[in-house]
Design an enzyme around this catalytic site. Sequence first.
Site, PDB file in Angstrom:
ATOM      1  N   LYS A 231       0.847  -1.195   0.000  1.00 33.02           N
ATOM      2  CA  LYS A 231       0.000   0.000   0.000  1.00 33.02           C
ATOM      3  C   LYS A 231       0.884   1.247   0.000  1.00 33.02           C
ATOM      4  O   LYS A 231       1.699   1.441   0.908  1.00 33.02           O
ATOM      5  CB  LYS A 231      -0.897  -0.007   1.232  1.00 33.02           C
ATOM      6  CG  LYS A 231      -1.720   1.260   1.432  1.00 33.02           C
ATOM      7  CD  LYS A 231      -2.496   1.205   2.742  1.00 33.02           C
ATOM      8  CE  LYS A 231      -3.131   2.543   3.078  1.00 33.02           C
ATOM      9  NZ  LYS A 231      -3.815   2.526   4.390  1.00 33.02           N
ATOM     10  N   ASP A 236      -2.350  10.517   4.055  1.00 36.59           N
ATOM     11  CA  ASP A 236      -3.779  10.232   4.165  1.00 36.59           C
ATOM     12  C   ASP A 236      -4.451  11.279   5.047  1.00 36.59           C
ATOM     13  O   ASP A 236      -4.341  11.246   6.271  1.00 36.59           O
ATOM     14  CB  ASP A 236      -3.989   8.827   4.747  1.00 36.59           C
ATOM     15  CG  ASP A 236      -5.461   8.458   4.831  1.00 36.59           C
ATOM     16  OD1 ASP A 236      -6.276   9.124   4.160  1.00 36.59           O
ATOM     17  OD2 ASP A 236      -5.788   7.504   5.554  1.00 36.59           O
ATOM     18  N   LYS A 243      -9.609  13.251   8.840  1.00 37.97           N
ATOM     19  CA  LYS A 243      -9.112  12.808  10.142  1.00 37.97           C
ATOM     20  C   LYS A 243      -8.966  14.010  11.074  1.00 37.97           C
ATOM     21  O   LYS A 243      -8.708  15.124  10.624  1.00 37.97           O
ATOM     22  CB  LYS A 243      -7.733  12.150   9.990  1.00 37.97           C
ATOM     23  CG  LYS A 243      -7.691  10.863   9.213  1.00 37.97           C
ATOM     24  CD  LYS A 243      -6.253  10.390   9.085  1.00 37.97           C
ATOM     25  CE  LYS A 243      -6.134   9.087   8.292  1.00 37.97           C
ATOM     26  NZ  LYS A 243      -6.637   7.950   9.068  1.00 37.97           N
ATOM     27  N   ASP A 254       1.709   6.174   5.988  1.00 33.30           N
ATOM     28  CA  ASP A 254       0.677   5.329   5.394  1.00 33.30           C
ATOM     29  C   ASP A 254       1.159   4.638   4.125  1.00 33.30           C
ATOM     30  O   ASP A 254       0.407   3.873   3.524  1.00 33.30           O
ATOM     31  CB  ASP A 254      -0.587   6.152   5.112  1.00 33.30           C
ATOM     32  CG  ASP A 254      -1.853   5.336   5.308  1.00 33.30           C
ATOM     33  OD1 ASP A 254      -1.780   4.274   5.944  1.00 33.30           O
ATOM     34  OD2 ASP A 254      -2.915   5.761   4.824  1.00 33.30           O
ATOM     35  N   ASP A 313     -12.044   7.548   4.412  1.00 34.30           N
ATOM     36  CA  ASP A 313     -10.808   7.235   5.128  1.00 34.30           C
ATOM     37  C   ASP A 313     -10.473   5.752   5.042  1.00 34.30           C
ATOM     38  O   ASP A 313      -9.495   5.305   5.622  1.00 34.30           O
ATOM     39  CB  ASP A 313     -10.933   7.658   6.599  1.00 34.30           C
ATOM     40  CG  ASP A 313      -9.575   7.762   7.276  1.00 34.30           C
ATOM     41  OD1 ASP A 313      -8.556   7.837   6.554  1.00 34.30           O
ATOM     42  OD2 ASP A 313      -9.526   7.756   8.515  1.00 34.30           O
ATOM     43  N   GLU A 315      -9.443   4.254   2.375  1.00 30.95           N
ATOM     44  CA  GLU A 315      -8.919   4.304   1.009  1.00 30.95           C
ATOM     45  C   GLU A 315      -7.959   3.171   0.695  1.00 30.95           C
ATOM     46  O   GLU A 315      -7.803   2.771  -0.460  1.00 30.95           O
ATOM     47  CB  GLU A 315      -8.222   5.653   0.775  1.00 30.95           C
ATOM     48  CG  GLU A 315      -6.791   5.771   1.248  1.00 30.95           C
ATOM     49  CD  GLU A 315      -6.617   5.588   2.754  1.00 30.95           C
ATOM     50  OE1 GLU A 315      -5.545   5.119   3.174  1.00 30.95           O
ATOM     51  OE2 GLU A 315      -7.551   5.923   3.500  1.00 30.95           O
ATOM     52  N   ARG A 317      -7.991  -0.085   1.316  1.00 27.64           N
ATOM     53  CA  ARG A 317      -8.579  -1.314   0.762  1.00 27.64           C
ATOM     54  C   ARG A 317      -9.052  -1.094  -0.666  1.00 27.64           C
ATOM     55  O   ARG A 317      -9.171  -2.045  -1.432  1.00 27.64           O
ATOM     56  CB  ARG A 317      -9.706  -1.792   1.660  1.00 27.64           C
ATOM     57  CG  ARG A 317     -10.884  -0.851   1.794  1.00 27.64           C
ATOM     58  CD  ARG A 317     -11.606  -1.042   3.108  1.00 27.64           C
ATOM     59  NE  ARG A 317     -10.788  -0.608   4.229  1.00 27.64           N
ATOM     60  CZ  ARG A 317     -11.097  -0.811   5.493  1.00 27.64           C
ATOM     61  NH1 ARG A 317     -12.208  -1.451   5.797  1.00 27.64           N
ATOM     62  NH2 ARG A 317     -10.310  -0.404   6.468  1.00 27.64           N
TER      63      ARG A 317
END
Length: 522
Positions: A231, A236, A243, A254, A313, A315, A317
């Site tokens: 990933k 993010d 967030k 991330d 949030d 994102e 997956r």
Amino acid sequence: MAPYQFIERPTPFNTKGGLTLPIFAVTPAHIETGTIDPIALDWARRAGYKAESGSLLLIPTAEGHLGGALYGLGTNPSEQPYITGRLARALPSGDWHIETAPLTANRLALGFGLGSYRFDRYKSEKSPAATLMIPRDADAADIKRQLAGVFLARDLINTPTNDMGPVQLEAVFRGLAGHYKAEISVITGDDLLKQNFPLVHTVGRASADAPRLLELRWGKKGHRKVTLVGKGVCFDTGGLDIKPAASMLLMKKDMGGAANVMGLALMIMDAKLKVDLRVIVPVVENAISSNAFRPGDIYRSRKGLTVQIDNTDAEGRLILADALAYADEEEPDLLIDMATLTGAARVALGPDLPPFFTDDANLAHDLTEASLKPTIRSGACRSIPATKRISAPSSPILPMRPPAAWRGRLPQPSSSSVSSARRRVGRISTFTAGLKPNDLIRRAAARHRRSARSFTISARACADAMLKRVAIFQIHSLRFKSLFYACRIAKPLHTFARHASEISAEAHRVIPVHAMRLAADR
């Protein structure tokens, strides 16, 4: 050829031979029996040195100069194979060598090298550090290879997003591929839609840096196919479901999954393993703009499934759905995906226990066995093994957030019960929502040395108490908030408690999140 380096740094090792100072790595037994250098032993006894784990005692010469060091390994050094990592920061600058130690040369040198890591890219003044001579019987090439892979992953994660956005991460990816003469392809921007990566494009389209899919191929056809997917969310914000500031502070990490697969790929290519390697990294920044994807939007994935966005949030997956579908099209022999996918895993298991999920029982067993070996100590957790699988309960799992009627009334564990828990490992405790513990619970809790007033009892005590009604399964983590799962139970929890106890005994007394869903059948 030296391993690839993203940030060039001085080596933590030296080759000065006899010009180095000695380190005596010792256990308390060495001090008691006197089986070390007589001068060092005399100084240690005069100083009251006990050789406790990680303790350091500098030894002077007769002239008062620095003559060496004693380093404590504790009573069970095999349980901390990389304990020499502390040496790299504890020793004064200079050149050193290991004179005596009850550990293998590879572990000693690798531990020192790992501990020597410093991220000082933005510092103008860099302090000198201690260096260690690699023992002659150690595999120097393998040690340097592993350090290069680990340092690459650490450097990528530590670099702030203004210097490690999608464009910069692609540049590092290209540098890694070029160093080992690997093939590379990159799909950027609207070309993602043309080549059927709609979810990668959706997540990253709001950023000033276009989303992209990075792919590396190395090795020979005919060898075992190994595919790594990571990933690569360079930052993010959470998207439109933004967030809070505290949660956004470390979101440069991330892309940790991408960093880790790139570090692993470095080791594989540098070691010239006989595999057909493929690395796939979807790279995006989950930003906020007028064209950002929204809650309620529905998109079609590469696989052809439609996906409704409930929270922007989530994102990771999304981009991994396209990347994993793409990776699976070539049917690799081994497919590994690494991701900072959800904070819920950290809430459940703490910061030191990485969970993994697989439908391959043999792979799960091998990973678990490796994680429990003292030579690795990764603390990996797994889902329930195939030999002990239980059918899921017929009653539905209620939402993670407790119903409104329960909020503010959920009993919390007492400080005494939390302090008695093993640090850095989760444990399951149960209690009834809004109910005082009855005498049966008190007796069960007393047998397990827990305070009935704390409303927390062990899984076995839960079985003894034969709880019915509604039970809350709560995983305590000393540093993070509790994670709640509510499950309606119509029968005693004998089945759940029995299996939870068995799993707990196997996996470092850690109960995976999956286990909480496996209560007794209705």
